[in-house]
Design an enzyme around this catalytic site. Structure first.
Site, PDB file in Angstrom:
ATOM      1  N   SER A   1      28.430  68.226   2.746  1.00  0.00           N
ATOM      2  CA  SER A   1      27.348  67.338   2.485  1.00  0.00           C
ATOM      3  C   SER A   1      26.896  67.562   1.036  1.00  0.00           C
ATOM      4  O   SER A   1      27.004  66.831   0.289  1.00  0.00           O
ATOM      5  CB  SER A   1      26.146  67.215   3.500  1.00  0.00           C
ATOM      6  OG  SER A   1      26.628  66.558   4.720  1.00  0.00           O
TER       7      SER A   1
ATOM      8  N   LYS B   1      20.376  67.529  16.194  1.00  0.00           N
ATOM      9  CA  LYS B   1      20.171  66.030  15.927  1.00  0.00           C
ATOM     10  C   LYS B   1      19.127  65.766  16.803  1.00  0.00           C
ATOM     11  O   LYS B   1      18.447  64.839  16.670  1.00  0.00           O
ATOM     12  CB  LYS B   1      21.354  65.512  16.092  1.00  0.00           C
ATOM     13  CG  LYS B   1      22.475  65.448  14.756  1.00  0.00           C
ATOM     14  CD  LYS B   1      23.716  64.743  15.020  1.00  0.00           C
ATOM     15  CE  LYS B   1      24.504  64.686  13.507  1.00  0.00           C
ATOM     16  NZ  LYS B   1      25.579  63.954  13.794  1.00  0.00           N
TER      17      LYS B   1
ATOM     18  N   ASP C   1      24.872  57.653  11.353  1.00  0.00           N
ATOM     19  CA  ASP C   1      26.587  58.006  11.893  1.00  0.00           C
ATOM     20  C   ASP C   1      27.122  56.772  12.362  1.00  0.00           C
ATOM     21  O   ASP C   1      28.434  56.370  11.990  1.00  0.00           O
ATOM     22  CB  ASP C   1      26.575  59.091  12.993  1.00  0.00           C
ATOM     23  CG  ASP C   1      26.174  60.131  12.624  1.00  0.00           C
ATOM     24  OD1 ASP C   1      26.484  60.495  11.690  1.00  0.00           O
ATOM     25  OD2 ASP C   1      25.518  61.145  13.392  1.00  0.00           O
TER      26      ASP C   1
ATOM     27  N   ALA D   1      31.392  59.956  26.383  1.00  0.00           N
ATOM     28  CA  ALA D   1      30.093  59.408  26.658  1.00  0.00           C
ATOM     29  C   ALA D   1      28.905  60.239  26.354  1.00  0.00           C
ATOM     30  O   ALA D   1      27.807  60.334  26.926  1.00  0.00           O
ATOM     31  CB  ALA D   1      29.981  59.021  28.185  1.00  0.00           C
ATOM     32  N   GLY D   2      29.231  61.261  25.432  1.00  0.00           N
ATOM     33  CA  GLY D   2      28.247  62.147  24.880  1.00  0.00           C
ATOM     34  C   GLY D   2      27.415  61.681  23.635  1.00  0.00           C
ATOM     35  O   GLY D   2      27.590  60.589  23.517  1.00  0.00           O
ATOM     36  N   GLY D   3      26.841  62.696  22.996  1.00  0.00           N
ATOM     37  CA  GLY D   3      25.995  62.215  21.942  1.00  0.00           C
ATOM     38  C   GLY D   3      26.722  61.743  20.792  1.00  0.00           C
ATOM     39  O   GLY D   3      26.534  60.574  20.301  1.00  0.00           O
TER      40      GLY D   3
ATOM     41  N   THR E   1      34.343  61.598  32.928  1.00  0.00           N
ATOM     42  CA  THR E   1      33.236  61.557  34.001  1.00  0.00           C
ATOM     43  C   THR E   1      32.880  60.246  34.033  1.00  0.00           C
ATOM     44  O   THR E   1      32.054  59.433  33.193  1.00  0.00           O
ATOM     45  CB  THR E   1      31.999  62.327  33.802  1.00  0.00           C
ATOM     46  OG1 THR E   1      32.569  63.645  33.845  1.00  0.00           O
ATOM     47  CG2 THR E   1      31.256  62.424  35.200  1.00  0.00           C
TER      48      THR E   1
HETATM   49  P1  ATR Z   1      29.124  65.335  21.699  1.00  0.00           P
HETATM   50  O1  ATR Z   1      27.711  65.504  21.147  1.00  0.00           O
HETATM   51  O2  ATR Z   1      30.346  65.985  20.855  1.00  0.00           O
HETATM   52  O3  ATR Z   1      29.455  64.043  22.224  1.00  0.00           O
HETATM   53  P2  ATR Z   1      28.823  66.132  24.536  1.00  0.00           P
HETATM   54  O4  ATR Z   1      27.317  65.323  24.586  1.00  0.00           O
HETATM   55  O5  ATR Z   1      28.945  67.721  25.074  1.00  0.00           O
HETATM   56  O6  ATR Z   1      29.152  66.614  23.033  1.00  0.00           O
HETATM   57  O7  ATR Z   1      30.187  65.156  24.932  1.00  0.00           O
HETATM   58  C1  ATR Z   1      31.343  65.556  24.878  1.00  0.00           C
HETATM   59  C2  ATR Z   1      32.159  64.435  25.433  1.00  0.00           C
HETATM   60  O8  ATR Z   1      33.558  64.744  25.363  1.00  0.00           O
HETATM   61  C3  ATR Z   1      32.036  64.007  26.852  1.00  0.00           C
HETATM   62  O9  ATR Z   1      32.431  62.732  26.760  1.00  0.00           O
HETATM   63  C4  ATR Z   1      32.918  64.882  27.536  1.00  0.00           C
HETATM   64  O10 ATR Z   1      33.261  64.053  28.771  1.00  0.00           O
HETATM   65  P3  ATR Z   1      32.569  64.607  30.192  1.00  0.00           P
HETATM   66  O11 ATR Z   1      31.595  63.409  29.942  1.00  0.00           O
HETATM   67  O12 ATR Z   1      33.422  64.080  31.480  1.00  0.00           O
HETATM   68  O13 ATR Z   1      32.076  65.874  30.148  1.00  0.00           O
HETATM   69  C5  ATR Z   1      33.961  64.822  26.663  1.00  0.00           C
HETATM   70  N1  ATR Z   1      35.137  65.835  26.675  1.00  0.00           N
HETATM   71  C6  ATR Z   1      34.967  67.024  26.342  1.00  0.00           C
HETATM   72  N2  ATR Z   1      36.211  67.794  26.648  1.00  0.00           N
HETATM   73  C7  ATR Z   1      37.085  66.881  26.957  1.00  0.00           C
HETATM   74  C8  ATR Z   1      38.376  66.952  27.345  1.00  0.00           C
HETATM   75  N3  ATR Z   1      39.131  68.243  27.307  1.00  0.00           N
HETATM   76  N4  ATR Z   1      39.138  65.827  27.869  1.00  0.00           N
HETATM   77  C9  ATR Z   1      38.545  64.724  27.759  1.00  0.00           C
HETATM   78  N5  ATR Z   1      37.052  64.612  27.458  1.00  0.00           N
HETATM   79  C10 ATR Z   1      36.430  65.710  27.133  1.00  0.00           C
END
Ligand code: ATR
Length: 287
Positions: free
Chosen positions: A26, A75, A111, A136-138, A161
């Protein structure tokens, strides 16, 4: 007005705050934007202790700081710190841009807009496109609203998930007036081919790819990995093997989200093309 008044002549200070922060691109990006648009400003990297985000931000403000970019892992904490949030930041549950104002800070999240601008730069307009968002994470949550607002014809959130994907769908239901949002697991994802498939999982960080079913990629489709600097990730390699016509990493999104923040602070929109080219030349290729 006294032209010798230091308040009138002081260079405006900005920074990116995170932990770790030394690797951040950045400062180089914003220095390039500032030079290009002749803005009198500095932009530094600020390391905050893991338990000292709020104090570090407060000190920066007291010292005259005008704005901050916020990166991992702060964040969400920045989101909680800020009571004046843009709608996109409120829904994202995360803030990546703080703007100092009279009373404290306002918070935004650039973002998702950065992703949409990058897709447009790449010639893959989300408007009218069938889009698949993996994760479905952040990272996923931060881009859903801008993708909806950009006019995606369908936005399917797929996750390891499935319930987390469905929760995200419910979270954005009030902003899905056209009823284009769907959610499920990997196996639900293959029903219709997609024009744009975006990997927002953290799987690439451990060099894994989500086990996606065949039939996901429409002719002319783009596979997009939000990570950058890792060359051809397992996800992008899989996408090529499954028929994606083009692949892209998240380097362009990084530059475009920075340009959005820069425009918020300075009221000037920089030309991102030269900065994109400069960073691309110093980044592992996707070949
Ligand atoms: P971020 O802020 O980077 O999104 P997070 O909130 O921990 O981090 O979310 C990680 C995401 O990557 C989630 O969607 C996770 O799936 P789950 O909700 O089932 O945990 C996904 N993820 C992490 N490792 C993975 C893998 N090896 N294969 C597929 N999905 C993965």
């Amino acid at each position: 007005m006294n032209p010798a008044d230091p308040a009138l002549t002081m260079t405006d200070r900005y920074a990116v705050i995170g932990h770790p922060i030394a690797h951040s691109k950045s400062p180089a990006i914003h220095a390039a934007f500032a030079a290009q648009t002749a803005q009198d400003m500095t932009y530094e990297a600020l390391l905050a202790p893991l338990d000292g985000f709020v104090e570090t931000v407060a000190r920066f403000r007291e010292q005259g700081g005008r704005g901050l970019n916020v990166t991992v892992p702060f964040k969400e904490e920045a989101w909680r710190l800020t009571d004046r949030l843009s709608e996109r930041a409120r829904l994202a549950g995360a803030v990546n841009t703080l703007v100092v104002d009279g009373h404290g800070f306002s918070g935004d999240n650039t973002d998702g807009a950065g992703l949409v601008r990058d897709l447009e730069f790449l010639g893959c307009h989300p408007a009218g496109a069938r889009v698949m968002l993996l994760g479905a994470g952040g990272a996923a949550r931060g881009v859903v609203l801008p993708l909806l607002e950009a006019g995606a014809a369908r936005l399917f959130i797929a996750n390891r998930t499935p319930d987390r994907a469905r929760a995200l769908q419910a979270h954005f239901a009030g902003h899905d007036a056209r009823g284009v949002l769907r959610a499920g697991g990997w196996e639900d994802a293959a029903s219709t081919p997609c024009d744009i498939v975006i990997n927002a999982t953290s799987a690439s960080l451990s060099d894994e790819a989500p086990p996606l079913p065949a039939g996901l990629y429409a002719p002319d489709s783009l596979a997009y990995d939000m990570v950058y600097g890792r060359g051809l990730t397992a996800f992008l390699a899989q996408a090529r093997a499954q028929g994606a016509a083009r692949v892209a990493d998240g380097l362009g999104m990084l530059v475009e989200q920075a340009a959005e923040a820069f425009a918020l602070w300075r009221g000037v929109r920089p030309d991102t093309a030269p900065v994109r080219a400069q960073l691309r030349a110093a980044t592992p290729s996707l070949a």
